[in-house]
Scaffold this motif. Structure first.
Motif, PDB file in Angstrom:
ATOM      1  N   PRO A 452      32.977  48.841  38.900  1.00 13.01           N
ATOM      2  CA  PRO A 452      34.170  49.134  39.725  1.00 13.01           C
ATOM      3  C   PRO A 452      33.914  48.751  41.076  1.00 13.01           C
ATOM      4  O   PRO A 452      33.049  49.170  41.779  1.00 13.01           O
ATOM      5  CB  PRO A 452      34.860  50.321  39.527  1.00 13.01           C
ATOM      6  N   THR A 453      34.708  47.987  41.728  1.00 14.60           N
ATOM      7  CA  THR A 453      34.458  47.686  43.177  1.00 14.60           C
ATOM      8  C   THR A 453      34.954  49.036  43.943  1.00 14.60           C
ATOM      9  O   THR A 453      35.793  49.911  43.530  1.00 14.60           O
ATOM     10  CB  THR A 453      35.758  46.731  43.627  1.00 14.60           C
ATOM     11  N   PRO A 454      34.333  49.007  45.080  1.00 18.78           N
ATOM     12  CA  PRO A 454      34.298  50.518  45.876  1.00 18.78           C
ATOM     13  C   PRO A 454      35.846  50.750  46.631  1.00 18.78           C
ATOM     14  O   PRO A 454      36.627  49.535  46.625  1.00 18.78           O
ATOM     15  CB  PRO A 454      33.332  50.343  46.851  1.00 18.78           C
ATOM     16  N   PRO A 455      36.196  51.941  47.193  1.00 15.32           N
ATOM     17  CA  PRO A 455      37.361  51.909  47.790  1.00 15.32           C
ATOM     18  C   PRO A 455      37.538  50.801  48.964  1.00 15.32           C
ATOM     19  O   PRO A 455      36.585  50.493  49.557  1.00 15.32           O
ATOM     20  CB  PRO A 455      37.117  53.448  48.272  1.00 15.32           C
ATOM     21  N   GLY A 456      38.896  50.639  49.476  1.00 13.09           N
ATOM     22  CA  GLY A 456      38.955  49.548  50.297  1.00 13.09           C
ATOM     23  C   GLY A 456      38.973  48.009  50.055  1.00 13.09           C
ATOM     24  O   GLY A 456      39.637  47.267  50.601  1.00 13.09           O
ATOM     25  N   PHE A 457      38.347  47.862  48.739  1.00 11.11           N
ATOM     26  CA  PHE A 457      38.539  46.645  48.098  1.00 11.11           C
ATOM     27  C   PHE A 457      39.873  46.189  47.626  1.00 11.11           C
ATOM     28  O   PHE A 457      40.745  47.075  47.254  1.00 11.11           O
ATOM     29  CB  PHE A 457      37.366  46.460  47.061  1.00 11.11           C
ATOM     30  N   MET A 458      39.904  44.803  47.781  1.00 14.18           N
ATOM     31  CA  MET A 458      41.582  44.457  47.180  1.00 14.18           C
ATOM     32  C   MET A 458      41.846  45.042  45.901  1.00 14.18           C
ATOM     33  O   MET A 458      41.037  45.247  45.246  1.00 14.18           O
ATOM     34  CB  MET A 458      41.704  42.936  47.271  1.00 14.18           C
ATOM     35  N   GLN A 459      43.230  45.608  45.912  1.00 17.09           N
ATOM     36  CA  GLN A 459      43.478  45.969  44.544  1.00 17.09           C
ATOM     37  C   GLN A 459      43.913  44.809  43.643  1.00 17.09           C
ATOM     38  O   GLN A 459      43.800  45.058  42.500  1.00 17.09           O
ATOM     39  CB  GLN A 459      44.996  46.841  44.757  1.00 17.09           C
ATOM     40  N   THR A 460      44.684  43.916  44.223  1.00 20.55           N
ATOM     41  CA  THR A 460      44.988  42.852  43.317  1.00 20.55           C
ATOM     42  C   THR A 460      45.534  41.841  44.407  1.00 20.55           C
ATOM     43  O   THR A 460      45.423  42.001  45.258  1.00 20.55           O
ATOM     44  CB  THR A 460      46.048  43.207  42.302  1.00 20.55           C
ATOM     45  N   VAL A 461      46.116  40.563  43.679  1.00 24.29           N
ATOM     46  CA  VAL A 461      46.790  39.636  44.526  1.00 24.29           C
ATOM     47  C   VAL A 461      48.211  40.057  44.485  1.00 24.29           C
ATOM     48  O   VAL A 461      48.933  40.223  43.396  1.00 24.29           O
ATOM     49  CB  VAL A 461      46.606  38.289  43.882  1.00 24.29           C
ATOM     50  N   TRP A 462      48.949  39.986  45.557  1.00 25.54           N
ATOM     51  CA  TRP A 462      50.547  40.602  45.557  1.00 25.54           C
ATOM     52  C   TRP A 462      51.078  39.783  44.661  1.00 25.54           C
ATOM     53  O   TRP A 462      51.044  38.686  44.538  1.00 25.54           O
ATOM     54  CB  TRP A 462      50.787  40.322  47.132  1.00 25.54           C
ATOM     55  N   LYS A 463      51.655  40.522  43.623  1.00 27.60           N
ATOM     56  CA  LYS A 463      52.760  40.123  42.824  1.00 27.60           C
ATOM     57  C   LYS A 463      51.990  39.163  41.695  1.00 27.60           C
ATOM     58  O   LYS A 463      52.775  38.580  41.018  1.00 27.60           O
ATOM     59  CB  LYS A 463      53.985  39.352  43.265  1.00 27.60           C
ATOM     60  N   ASP A 464      50.665  39.369  41.631  1.00 22.63           N
ATOM     61  CA  ASP A 464      50.051  38.351  40.680  1.00 22.63           C
ATOM     62  C   ASP A 464      48.847  38.719  40.064  1.00 22.63           C
ATOM     63  O   ASP A 464      47.802  38.450  40.725  1.00 22.63           O
ATOM     64  CB  ASP A 464      50.045  37.039  41.619  1.00 22.63           C
ATOM     65  N   ASP A 465      48.969  39.942  39.502  1.00 27.97           N
ATOM     66  CA  ASP A 465      47.593  40.543  38.696  1.00 27.97           C
ATOM     67  C   ASP A 465      46.794  39.252  38.156  1.00 27.97           C
ATOM     68  O   ASP A 465      45.570  39.224  38.058  1.00 27.97           O
ATOM     69  CB  ASP A 465      47.993  41.375  37.642  1.00 27.97           C
ATOM     70  N   ALA A 466      47.651  38.393  37.124  1.00 28.87           N
ATOM     71  CA  ALA A 466      47.014  37.495  36.394  1.00 28.87           C
ATOM     72  C   ALA A 466      45.965  36.360  37.397  1.00 28.87           C
ATOM     73  O   ALA A 466      44.788  36.176  37.036  1.00 28.87           O
ATOM     74  CB  ALA A 466      48.078  36.721  35.692  1.00 28.87           C
ATOM     75  N   ARG A 467      46.619  36.260  38.578  1.00 25.56           N
ATOM     76  CA  ARG A 467      45.900  35.386  39.249  1.00 25.56           C
ATOM     77  C   ARG A 467      44.635  36.215  39.922  1.00 25.56           C
ATOM     78  O   ARG A 467      43.639  35.463  39.994  1.00 25.56           O
ATOM     79  CB  ARG A 467      46.625  35.050  40.643  1.00 25.56           C
ATOM     80  N   PHE A 468      44.777  37.457  40.331  1.00 20.91           N
ATOM     81  CA  PHE A 468      43.774  38.320  40.617  1.00 20.91           C
ATOM     82  C   PHE A 468      42.498  38.253  39.765  1.00 20.91           C
ATOM     83  O   PHE A 468      41.448  38.027  39.926  1.00 20.91           O
ATOM     84  CB  PHE A 468      44.119  39.718  40.921  1.00 20.91           C
ATOM     85  N   VAL A 469      42.843  38.299  38.337  1.00 19.93           N
ATOM     86  CA  VAL A 469      41.870  38.499  37.259  1.00 19.93           C
ATOM     87  C   VAL A 469      41.276  37.045  37.396  1.00 19.93           C
ATOM     88  O   VAL A 469      40.142  36.731  37.076  1.00 19.93           O
ATOM     89  CB  VAL A 469      42.446  38.846  35.998  1.00 19.93           C
ATOM     90  N   ASN A 470      42.147  36.078  36.902  1.00 18.05           N
ATOM     91  CA  ASN A 470      41.809  34.679  36.716  1.00 18.05           C
ATOM     92  C   ASN A 470      40.922  34.055  37.631  1.00 18.05           C
ATOM     93  O   ASN A 470      39.785  33.367  37.510  1.00 18.05           O
ATOM     94  CB  ASN A 470      42.746  34.002  36.202  1.00 18.05           C
ATOM     95  N   THR A 471      41.338  34.161  38.869  1.00 15.53           N
ATOM     96  CA  THR A 471      40.566  33.651  40.138  1.00 15.53           C
ATOM     97  C   THR A 471      39.263  34.243  40.414  1.00 15.53           C
ATOM     98  O   THR A 471      38.364  33.525  40.380  1.00 15.53           O
ATOM     99  CB  THR A 471      41.460  33.408  41.366  1.00 15.53           C
ATOM    100  N   TYR A 472      39.399  35.548  40.532  1.00 24.01           N
ATOM    101  CA  TYR A 472      38.284  36.247  40.862  1.00 24.01           C
ATOM    102  C   TYR A 472      37.156  36.589  39.869  1.00 24.01           C
ATOM    103  O   TYR A 472      35.978  36.717  40.157  1.00 24.01           O
ATOM    104  CB  TYR A 472      38.641  37.396  41.892  1.00 24.01           C
ATOM    105  N   TRP A 473      37.710  37.044  38.631  1.00 24.42           N
ATOM    106  CA  TRP A 473      36.895  37.821  37.823  1.00 24.42           C
ATOM    107  C   TRP A 473      36.410  36.943  36.588  1.00 24.42           C
ATOM    108  O   TRP A 473      35.884  37.218  35.661  1.00 24.42           O
ATOM    109  CB  TRP A 473      37.612  39.043  37.275  1.00 24.42           C
TER     110      TRP A 473
END
Ligand code: AMP
Length: 637
Positions: A452-473
Motif C-alpha cells: 500500500p502506498t503511504p499517506p499523502g499519495f494520490m487516492q485515485t484519478v478524479w472521477k475515474d478509478d478505472a483509469r487510476f488502476v489501469n494507467t498506474y497499476w
C-alpha cells in the motif's frame, strides 16, 4: 543498521504503528479507528474514522502560540509589493474568503477551480476551500484557454477563483480574457467567478456570474467560519498532470493522510522548525506549491514566502540576480526549495551575488522536479556552503519519494542521485517487459512502488478509478505495482539514479508536459497532416519540445520562407491553446514521420536522432528515409 535504515524498516515492516506515531504530529478532532484500510488494493485509505481539517492544522492550530508571528510573506518583484500576514491576519483573510465562497453557494464537496497568479489571495482561496471542505483544483496560471477549458470541464467547479492579471518579467498577462474564452469553450459552465482586481488589466464582468472579490470581502470582514471536521479520507483537492494520453489526469488527494504526510516530511526530510521561514520558489499551480508553499510550511508553524517574479529581477523591478539571496537574508530563511533550471539560470549571474548576503540562516537547499546535473549541484553547493538535497517525487506522490531524510540522519548525498527511498515507500526496480525485480546494482529498469502506498499519495484519478488502476497499476506485466514511468538504477549502496521517463511525458524546466497534448494542439492547424513531438535535451531547461510536422500542402518542406511562416503560426496555436510553456522550441517540416509497419510513431528514435544518439533497433521501421530526413535537418541546424 544506521538510524535512517532502522526508521525506514519500521515504516515498511509495521506501517500502521509507524504512521500512527506520525499522526500525532497533527491535530485530530476524532482520532482514527483504523490506521490503514488496504482491503481493496491498490486503493489505500489512511486514518479511517478520523476527522481533521487541513486549514485548522495550517492556521488555527498556531494562533495560540504564534498568532502574531509571520505566516505568509508575499513578495512580488513584478508589482513591487511586499506584505507580511501573521497567522492571525491569515486566519481572518481565510475566513473572509471562505464566507465569500459560501455566499456564492460553495459547500462541502463542491469544486472550486483556482486560476491565479502568485498572490496571497490564491493561498487564501486554497485554505478557505480546505476550511469548508470544498475541493480545490488549482490550475497553473501560465496555462492558456484550451488547457483551462479541459480542466473546467473535468472538474465541474461551482466557482472559479481568478484575477485580472498575472505578470512575468514586467509583462502583464491578462487572465480574465483567457478565463472567459475557457468558459466559452467548456461544455460545463461554472455558476460564479470570483475575481481579485489587482488593477493590472481591465476586466469585462459578466453580470450575474462575475463577482469582484474585494466587494464580497468587505461584506465579510468579521466573518467567523469554523473549520468543517472532515473525514480523513474525504477529498482535499485535485491537481491535473500530464500523462500519455492527451487528456490530463486529475490527481486526487485525501485530507488526513496528506496532512500527516506533510507534517512528517517537514520534520524528517526538510527539518523545518516552528517560527522559522521556508522559501519555495515554485508556483501554487504545481504540486510543490501545494505541499511546500502552502500546506507543509504552515502545518509546521513556519512562515512561508510566496514569491511572484523571476529569479533575476529586484523588488524595484531592476535586474537583480541576487533577489532570492536578499530574501533569504531579510527573512532569515532556514529551508529553501527550488528547481535545477532556476539554479542554472542563476549560474549565469555574477557569482559574487552569492557572497553579498548573509546566508547563515540557511540550513539546506532542496531541489526537485527534474534531474539535477552535477555541474549545477557543485556550483550551488560551493556557493552556498549548505547541503544541496535533490529530491525525487511526482504530482501523484505529493511529497518526496527518494531523497535524504536529514531530519532523521544526515546521510551523505551522492551527486547525480536524489538518494534513497523515503520511509513508507517500498520502491523497486523492475524489468520493463518481464516484470522481474532487478536486484543487482546498476541494472536499469522501471522504478515502481509496491502498495500500500503511504499517506499523502494520490487516492485515485478524479472521477475515474478505472483509469487510476489501469494507467498506474497495470503497466508492468504480471505485477500489481504503481509505475512511476521513470527509468532508474540503484547502486551498490542503495542510492537511486533516475534516468528519464519511460512514457511520452517530457520535462521542460521542471514542468511536466505530455507530448500528446502538444501534438493534439498542433494538429488543430489547418495545414498540419501529421505531427510528432519529442523532448530533446537542453542545457538550460533540461528538455525542450521539438515538433516534426508533415504539412498538408507540402510547401514548407521545400520553401524556407513558407516554413518560417508556418512555424510561427503553429507556435502561436500552441501558445494560445496550451500556454507559452508548451510551445515547442522548434517546428521542423518533413515529408513523412518514422513509424513502425503497424503505424506506431517511433518517438524514441526521433528523440535519439535529435540528441545525436544511436536510435537503437530499427527493424520495425516502415520507411528509413523518414528518419534520415530528420537526421539531415538536425545536423544542418
Ligand atoms: P511532476 O509530477 O510534474 O512533479 O513530475 C514528476 C516527474 O519529474 C518524475 O516522474 C520525474 O520524471 C521527474 N523528476 C522529478 N523530480 C526529479 C528528480 N529529483 N530527479 C530526476 N527526475 C525528477
Amino acid at each position: 543498521m544506521s538510524r535512517y535504515e532502522e526508521f525506514y524498516r519500521q515504516s515498511v515492516d509495521a506501517p500502521e504503528a509507524f504512521w500512527a506515531e506520525q499522526a500525532k504530529l497533527i491535530d485530530w478532532q476524532t482520532p482514527a479507528e483504523q490506521i490503514l484500510d488496504a482491503s481493496q488494493p491498490p486503493f489505500a485509505r489512511w486514518f479511517v474514522g478520523g476527522t481533521t481539517n487541513l486549514c485548522h492544522n495550517a492556521v488555527d492550530r498556531h494562533l495560540a502560540a504564534r498568532g502574531d508571528q509571520p505566516a505568509l510573506i508575499f513578495v512580488s518583484t513584478e508589482t513591487g509589493a511586499e506584505k507580511i500576514y501573521s497567522f492571525k491576519e491569515l486566519h481572518a483573510e481565510v475566513q473572509r474568503t471562505a464566507a465569500s465562497l459560501m455566499e456564492l453557494g460553495v459547500g462541502k464537496g463542491d469544486r472550486v477551480l483556482i486560476y491565479m497568479p502568485m498572490i496571497p489571495e490564491a493561498a487564501f482561496a486554497m485554505l478557505a476551500c480546505a476550511r469548508i471542505g470544498a475541493i480545490h483544483c488549482v490550475v497553473f496560471g501560465g496555462f492558456a484557454s484550451g488547457s483551462l477549458a479541459t480542466r473546467i470541464e473535468d472538474a465541474e467547479p461551482k466557482v472559479v477563483v481568478s484575477a485580472d492579471a498575472g505578470s512575468r518579467g514586467g509583462k502583464v498577462i491578462a487572465y480574465k480574457p483567457l478565463l472567459d474564452e475557457a468558459i466559452r469553450l467548456s461544455k460545463y459552465k461554472p455558476a460564479a467567478v470570483l475575481l481579485t482586481d489587482r488593477g493590472l488589466a481591465p476586466m469585462d464582468l459578466t453580470a450575474g456570474r462575475d463577482h469582484v472579490a474585494s466587494e464580497l470581502r468587505r461584506k465579510h470582514l468579521d466573518a467567523e467560519v469554523p473549520c468543517a471536521w472532515l473525514a480523513s479520507t474525504d477529498i482535499s483537492y485535485t491537481i491535473y498532470t500530464s500523462g500519455t494520453t492527451g487528456k490530463p489526469k486529475g490527481v486526487q488527494r485525501d485530507v488526513g493522510g496528506y496532512a500527516v504526510a506533510l507534517a512528517a516530511s517537514m520534520k524528517h526530510i526538510f527539518d523545518g522548525r516552528p517560527g522559522e521561514t521556508y522559501f519555495s520558489t515554485s508556483d501554487i499551480g504545481w504540486v510543490v506549491g501545494h505541499s511546500y508553499i502552502v500546506y507543509g510550511p504552515l502545518i509546521a508553524g513556519m512562515a512561508t514566502i510566496m514569491y511572484e517574479g523571476l529569479p533575476t529581477q529586484g523588488i524595484d523591478r531592476q535586474p537583480d540576480g541576487g533577489i532570492w539571496w536578499r530574501l533569504v537574508e531579510k527573512y532569515k530563511v532556514t529551508v529553501m526549495f527550488s528547481a535545477p533550471t532556476a539554479v542554472r539560470v542563476l549560474k549565469k549571474q555574477d557569482p559574487a551575488l552569492l557572497k553579498k548576503y548573509d546566508l547563515s540562516s540557511l540550513r539546506a537547499l532542496f531541489l526537485a522536479g527534474e534531474p539535477l546535473d552535477e555541474p549545477t549541484a557543485r556550483w550551488i553547493s560551493e556557493g552556498l556552503g549548505v547541503p544541496i538535497i535533490d529530491n525525487y517525487w511526482q504530482t501523484e506522490s505529493g511529497w518526496p519519494m527518494i531523497t535524504i531524510a536529514n531530519g532523521v540522519e544526515a546521510k551523505p548525498s551522492k551527486f547525480g542521485s536524489p538518494g534513497v527511498p523515503m520511509y513508507g515507500y517500498r520502491i523497486k526496480i523492475l524489468h520493463e517487459s518481464t516484470g522481474e525485480e532487478l536486484t543487482a546494482p546498476n541494472e536499469k529498469g522501471v522504478v515502481v512502488v509496491e502498495g500500500p502506498t503511504p499517506p499523502g499519495f494520490m487516492q485515485t484519478v478524479w472521477k475515474d478509478d478505472a483509469r487510476f488502476v489501469n494507467t498506474y497499476w497495470k503497466s508492468v506485466p504480471g505485477k500489481m505495482v504503481y509505475s512511476t514511468f521513470d527509468w532508474g538504477i540503484r547502486d551498490e549502496d542503495g542510492y537511486f539514479y533516475i534516468l528519464g521517463r519511460t512514457d511520452d511525458v517530457i520535462n521542460v524546466a521542471g514542468h511536466r508536459l505530455g507530448t500528446r497534448e502538444i501534438e493534439e494542439s498542433i494538429s488543430g492547424h489547418a495545414n498540419v497532416a501529421e505531427v510528432a513531438v519529442v523532448g530533446v535535451a537542453d542545457a538550460l531547461k533540461g528538455q525542450v519540445a521539438m515538433a516534426f510536422v508533415v504539412p498538408k500542402d507540402g510547401i514548407a518542406v521545400t520553401d524556407a520562407d513558407a516554413a518560417l511562416k508556418l512555424e510561427g503560426e503553429i507556435m502561436k496555436v500552441v501558445a494560445d491553446q496550451l500556454g507559452a510553456l508548451a510551445r515547442p522550441a522548434r517546428v521542423r517540416f518533413v515529408s513523412g514521420l518514422p513509424k513502425t509497419r503497424s503505424g506506431k510513431l517511433l518517438r524514441r528514435a526521433i528523440q535519439a536522432v535529435c540528441e545525436q544518439r544511436d536510435p537503437g533497433d530499427l527493424t520495425t521501421i516502415d520507411d528509413p528515409a523518414t528518419l534520415q530526413q530528420i537526421r539531415q535537418l538536425v545536423s544542418s541546424a
